[in-house]
Design a protein around this motif. Structure first.
Motif, PDB file in Angstrom:
ATOM      1  N   ALA A  53     -17.376   4.588   9.149  1.00 31.58           N
ATOM      2  CA  ALA A  53     -15.990   5.065   9.172  1.00 31.58           C
ATOM      3  C   ALA A  53     -15.248   4.194  10.176  1.00 31.58           C
ATOM      4  O   ALA A  53     -15.466   4.295  11.392  1.00 31.58           O
ATOM      5  N   LEU A  54     -14.392   3.323   9.675  1.00 29.14           N
ATOM      6  CA  LEU A  54     -13.713   2.330  10.498  1.00 29.14           C
ATOM      7  C   LEU A  54     -12.310   2.805  10.864  1.00 29.14           C
ATOM      8  O   LEU A  54     -11.607   3.383  10.039  1.00 29.14           O
ATOM      9  N   ASP A  55     -11.898   2.527  12.081  1.00 32.28           N
ATOM     10  CA  ASP A  55     -10.500   2.693  12.471  1.00 32.28           C
ATOM     11  C   ASP A  55      -9.959   1.336  12.893  1.00 32.28           C
ATOM     12  O   ASP A  55     -10.653   0.565  13.572  1.00 32.28           O
ATOM     13  N   THR A  56      -8.714   1.067  12.509  1.00 35.72           N
ATOM     14  CA  THR A  56      -8.106  -0.194  12.896  1.00 35.72           C
ATOM     15  C   THR A  56      -7.623  -0.168  14.340  1.00 35.72           C
ATOM     16  O   THR A  56      -7.477  -1.224  14.955  1.00 35.72           O
ATOM     17  N   HIS A  57      -7.377   1.039  14.886  1.00 29.59           N
ATOM     18  CA  HIS A  57      -6.924   1.164  16.282  1.00 29.59           C
ATOM     19  C   HIS A  57      -6.858   2.638  16.646  1.00 29.59           C
ATOM     20  O   HIS A  57      -7.173   3.513  15.819  1.00 29.59           O
ATOM     21  N   VAL A  58      -6.484   2.937  17.871  1.00 25.70           N
ATOM     22  CA  VAL A  58      -6.252   4.322  18.304  1.00 25.70           C
ATOM     23  C   VAL A  58      -4.860   4.724  17.824  1.00 25.70           C
ATOM     24  O   VAL A  58      -3.852   4.250  18.341  1.00 25.70           O
ATOM     25  N   HIS A  59      -4.824   5.583  16.844  1.00 24.22           N
ATOM     26  CA  HIS A  59      -3.564   5.961  16.212  1.00 24.22           C
ATOM     27  C   HIS A  59      -2.759   6.915  17.101  1.00 24.22           C
ATOM     28  O   HIS A  59      -3.331   7.738  17.822  1.00 24.22           O
ATOM     29  N   ALA A  60      -1.435   6.813  16.988  1.00 24.74           N
ATOM     30  CA  ALA A  60      -0.552   7.701  17.749  1.00 24.74           C
ATOM     31  C   ALA A  60       0.169   8.700  16.867  1.00 24.74           C
ATOM     32  O   ALA A  60       0.837   9.602  17.381  1.00 24.74           O
ATOM     33  N   ASP A  61       0.031   8.556  15.552  1.00 28.33           N
ATOM     34  CA  ASP A  61       0.804   9.420  14.644  1.00 28.33           C
ATOM     35  C   ASP A  61      -0.054  10.364  13.808  1.00 28.33           C
ATOM     36  O   ASP A  61       0.463  11.171  13.050  1.00 28.33           O
ATOM     37  N   HIS A  62      -1.368  10.264  13.915  1.00 32.08           N
ATOM     38  CA  HIS A  62      -2.251  11.200  13.235  1.00 32.08           C
ATOM     39  C   HIS A  62      -3.617  11.161  13.911  1.00 32.08           C
ATOM     40  O   HIS A  62      -3.939  10.208  14.635  1.00 32.08           O
ATOM     41  N   VAL A  63      -4.397  12.191  13.672  1.00 35.35           N
ATOM     42  CA  VAL A  63      -5.756  12.252  14.216  1.00 35.35           C
ATOM     43  C   VAL A  63      -6.717  11.680  13.184  1.00 35.35           C
ATOM     44  O   VAL A  63      -6.662  12.017  11.998  1.00 35.35           O
ATOM     45  N   THR A  64      -7.590  10.796  13.629  1.00 34.04           N
ATOM     46  CA  THR A  64      -8.560  10.188  12.733  1.00 34.04           C
ATOM     47  C   THR A  64      -9.561  11.216  12.209  1.00 34.04           C
ATOM     48  O   THR A  64      -9.909  12.183  12.888  1.00 34.04           O
ATOM     49  N   GLY A  65     -10.056  10.957  10.997  1.00 32.98           N
ATOM     50  CA  GLY A  65     -11.109  11.786  10.428  1.00 32.98           C
ATOM     51  C   GLY A  65     -12.489  11.180  10.603  1.00 32.98           C
ATOM     52  O   GLY A  65     -13.447  11.612   9.964  1.00 32.98           O
ATOM     53  N   ALA A  66     -12.632  10.198  11.493  1.00 35.64           N
ATOM     54  CA  ALA A  66     -13.914   9.492  11.644  1.00 35.64           C
ATOM     55  C   ALA A  66     -15.038  10.432  12.056  1.00 35.64           C
ATOM     56  O   ALA A  66     -16.148  10.377  11.516  1.00 35.64           O
ATOM     57  N   TRP A  67     -14.768  11.311  13.032  1.00 31.27           N
ATOM     58  CA  TRP A  67     -15.808  12.248  13.485  1.00 31.27           C
ATOM     59  C   TRP A  67     -16.259  13.151  12.336  1.00 31.27           C
ATOM     60  O   TRP A  67     -17.450  13.446  12.194  1.00 31.27           O
ATOM     61  N   LEU A  68     -15.320  13.577  11.497  1.00 33.72           N
ATOM     62  CA  LEU A  68     -15.677  14.410  10.349  1.00 33.72           C
ATOM     63  C   LEU A  68     -16.533  13.640   9.353  1.00 33.72           C
ATOM     64  O   LEU A  68     -17.442  14.213   8.726  1.00 33.72           O
ATOM     65  N   MET A  69     -16.281  12.346   9.182  1.00 28.70           N
ATOM     66  CA  MET A  69     -17.119  11.534   8.309  1.00 28.70           C
ATOM     67  C   MET A  69     -18.542  11.440   8.861  1.00 28.70           C
ATOM     68  O   MET A  69     -19.519  11.414   8.104  1.00 28.70           O
ATOM     69  N   ARG A  70     -18.656  11.380  10.168  1.00 28.48           N
ATOM     70  CA  ARG A  70     -19.983  11.380  10.787  1.00 28.48           C
ATOM     71  C   ARG A  70     -20.692  12.707  10.529  1.00 28.48           C
ATOM     72  O   ARG A  70     -21.869  12.754  10.131  1.00 28.48           O
ATOM     73  N   LYS A  71     -19.976  13.821  10.740  1.00 27.17           N
ATOM     74  CA  LYS A  71     -20.579  15.144  10.572  1.00 27.17           C
ATOM     75  C   LYS A  71     -20.941  15.417   9.117  1.00 27.17           C
ATOM     76  O   LYS A  71     -21.970  16.039   8.834  1.00 27.17           O
ATOM     77  N   THR A  72     -20.116  14.964   8.186  1.00 29.79           N
ATOM     78  CA  THR A  72     -20.318  15.285   6.778  1.00 29.79           C
ATOM     79  C   THR A  72     -21.302  14.355   6.097  1.00 29.79           C
ATOM     80  O   THR A  72     -22.153  14.798   5.319  1.00 29.79           O
ATOM     81  N   PRO A 111      -4.598  -7.754  18.365  1.00 32.80           N
ATOM     82  CA  PRO A 111      -3.868  -6.915  19.314  1.00 32.80           C
ATOM     83  C   PRO A 111      -2.377  -7.210  19.293  1.00 32.80           C
ATOM     84  O   PRO A 111      -1.930  -8.258  18.815  1.00 32.80           O
ATOM     85  N   GLY A 112      -1.638  -6.277  19.841  1.00 37.96           N
ATOM     86  CA  GLY A 112      -0.189  -6.412  19.908  1.00 37.96           C
ATOM     87  C   GLY A 112       0.470  -5.064  19.759  1.00 37.96           C
ATOM     88  O   GLY A 112       1.324  -4.671  20.547  1.00 37.96           O
ATOM     89  N   HIS A 113       0.075  -4.321  18.732  1.00 30.63           N
ATOM     90  CA  HIS A 113       0.519  -2.931  18.602  1.00 30.63           C
ATOM     91  C   HIS A 113      -0.181  -2.102  19.672  1.00 30.63           C
ATOM     92  O   HIS A 113       0.442  -1.297  20.362  1.00 30.63           O
ATOM     93  N   THR A 114      -1.482  -2.278  19.803  1.00 26.80           N
ATOM     94  CA  THR A 114      -2.270  -1.759  20.927  1.00 26.80           C
ATOM     95  C   THR A 114      -3.238  -2.861  21.343  1.00 26.80           C
ATOM     96  O   THR A 114      -3.398  -3.870  20.643  1.00 26.80           O
ATOM     97  N   ASP A 115      -3.925  -2.636  22.481  1.00 26.82           N
ATOM     98  CA  ASP A 115      -4.939  -3.601  22.933  1.00 26.82           C
ATOM     99  C   ASP A 115      -6.078  -3.749  21.937  1.00 26.82           C
ATOM    100  O   ASP A 115      -6.675  -4.822  21.820  1.00 26.82           O
ATOM    101  N   GLY A 116      -6.413  -2.651  21.255  1.00 22.33           N
ATOM    102  CA  GLY A 116      -7.624  -2.632  20.438  1.00 22.33           C
ATOM    103  C   GLY A 116      -7.382  -2.684  18.945  1.00 22.33           C
ATOM    104  O   GLY A 116      -8.182  -2.128  18.181  1.00 22.33           O
ATOM    105  N   CYS A 117      -6.321  -3.311  18.491  1.00 21.01           N
ATOM    106  CA  CYS A 117      -6.040  -3.379  17.055  1.00 21.01           C
ATOM    107  C   CYS A 117      -6.957  -4.388  16.361  1.00 21.01           C
ATOM    108  O   CYS A 117      -7.204  -5.483  16.878  1.00 21.01           O
ATOM    109  N   LEU A 118      -7.431  -3.996  15.179  1.00 18.66           N
ATOM    110  CA  LEU A 118      -8.299  -4.841  14.378  1.00 18.66           C
ATOM    111  C   LEU A 118      -7.751  -4.989  12.967  1.00 18.66           C
ATOM    112  O   LEU A 118      -7.072  -4.097  12.453  1.00 18.66           O
ATOM    113  N   THR A 119      -8.086  -6.105  12.329  1.00 18.22           N
ATOM    114  CA  THR A 119      -7.898  -6.292  10.902  1.00 18.22           C
ATOM    115  C   THR A 119      -9.274  -6.510  10.289  1.00 18.22           C
ATOM    116  O   THR A 119     -10.079  -7.279  10.818  1.00 18.22           O
TER     117      THR A 119
END
Length: 351
Positions: A53-72, A111-119
């Motif tokens: 479950a990949l995230d491109t960065h730490v989002h500010a407008d929604h909560v990621t579902g990555a932890w739920l993908m791990r649990k499920t 980086p640029g939007h945040t320090d940890g942005c990925l493509t």
């Protein structure tokens, strides 16, 4: 490659599902916590095994579902090593590769939007998932979370615009219904960084946008620094009365063998016609017969002290019956997956 683009209308977020058709291994990119049931249903229906479950960065407008993908699904959560996330299973950096079956994506630090942005870029460099760095005819804001317009300029120019001209670009968001672009298009037409734009043009544009802060930032950022894990560590909205899962169409379903083991604790509602009820597929013992076209007028006949399982021949009419019950206020209702056809296929008892 198996590919699906999903959308969360509340945050205008795109979620991407990529799968290997040979091994059924998959990755999911930028999941949304509130859309987990929908995404999980699609993953099950496509018979995929989520490896990452990949995230491109730490989002500010929604909560990621990555932890739920791990649990499920047992997926490993992935984010940039620069993001500062406590709950990540894997921290990646520029140049890393993540394999799923016979497919893979490579990591480009943007980086640029945040320090940890990925493509994330597919193996053949024909698709890139740019998160909030490069949007379709736009770019992610740079005015908070250590944003920096100069760094974003370099990220886009060096990491994204260096991809093949026909590489498809899939952003983290779009607010106008646009779904995909290409490197060539953005180079030519992006009003912030395309054409003959120079760095000072781009920076001047980005530093004068004067946007309001995202309305969920105070909730989303702390939650995403935990990888989307709720503070109490509890998976939300899990039915406590049975193994209910939602189909990708949004219909709650339960498996036939569970119904067979718990039939005495349930209200079994058969919505076929009388002829089908007595026909070759048979019916479940003690099933209440109310044909679908009569259900709305006979809701008062359904007991309210037990969960209701709707039944028909194939599970299609009973899916509609489940929706009718839920809309009428019956909150413990689910469809018998596969209907009487699947029930008989499994050799379960009929009256």
């Amino acid at each position: 490659m198996i590919f699906r683009q999903l959308f969360d209308s509340d945050s205008s977020t795109y979620t991407y599902l990529l799968g290997c058709p040979d091994t059924r291994e998959a990755v999911v990119i930028d999941t949304v916590f509130e859309q987990h049931a929908r995404d999980a249903a699609l993953i099950r229906e496509l018979d995929l095994k989520v490896r990452y479950a990949l995230d491109t960065h730490v989002h500010a407008d929604h909560v990621t579902g990555a932890w739920l993908m791990r649990k499920t699904f047992g997926a490993q959560t992935v984010i940039s090593g620069q993001a500062g996330v406590d709950e990540a299973d894997i921290e990646v950096n520029d140049g890393d590769v993540l394999a799923f079956g016979n497919q893979s994506v490579s990591v480009r630090a943007t980086p640029g939007h945040t320090d940890g942005c990925l493509t994330y870029v597919t193996r053949d460099k024909d698709m890139a998932f740019t998160g909030d760095c490069l949007l379709i005819r736009g770019a992610g804001r740079t005015d908070f979370q250590a944003g920096d317009a100069h760094r974003m300029w370099r990220s886009i120019r060096e990491q994204i615009f260096s991809l093949p001209e026909d590489c498809l670009l899939y952003p983290g968001h779009d607010y106008d219904g646009r779904t995909v672009s290409t490197v060539a298009e953005e180079k030519a037409f992006n009003p912030r960084i395309g054409g003959e734009a120079r760095e000072e043009d781009f920076v001047g544009y980005m530093e004068n946008m004067a946007l309001p802060h995202p309305r969920l930032i105070d909730i989303a950022v702390p939650a995403n620094l935990r990888g989307g894990k709720p503070e109490d560590g509890v998976v939300p909205d899990t039915p406590d009365w049975g193994p209910v899962t939602k189909s990708f169409a949004g219909i709650p379903e339960v498996p036939p063998d569970w119904v067979a083991r718990h039939s005495r604790e349930l209200c079994l509602l058969d919505v076929r016609g009388p002829g089908e009820y007595a026909g070759e597929l048979g019916h479940l013992a003690n099933a209440l017969l109310i044909p679908l076209d009569q259900l709305r007028d006979r809701l008062h006949e359904i007991p309210d002290n037990r969960p209701v399982i709707t039944i028909c021949q194939s599970g299609k009419r009973s899916a509609m019956a489940t929706q009718i019950l839920l809309k009428s206020g019956v909150d413990r209702a689910a469809n018998l997956a596969g209907g009487m056809i699947q029930w008989n296929r499994l050799g379960l008892p009929v009256a």
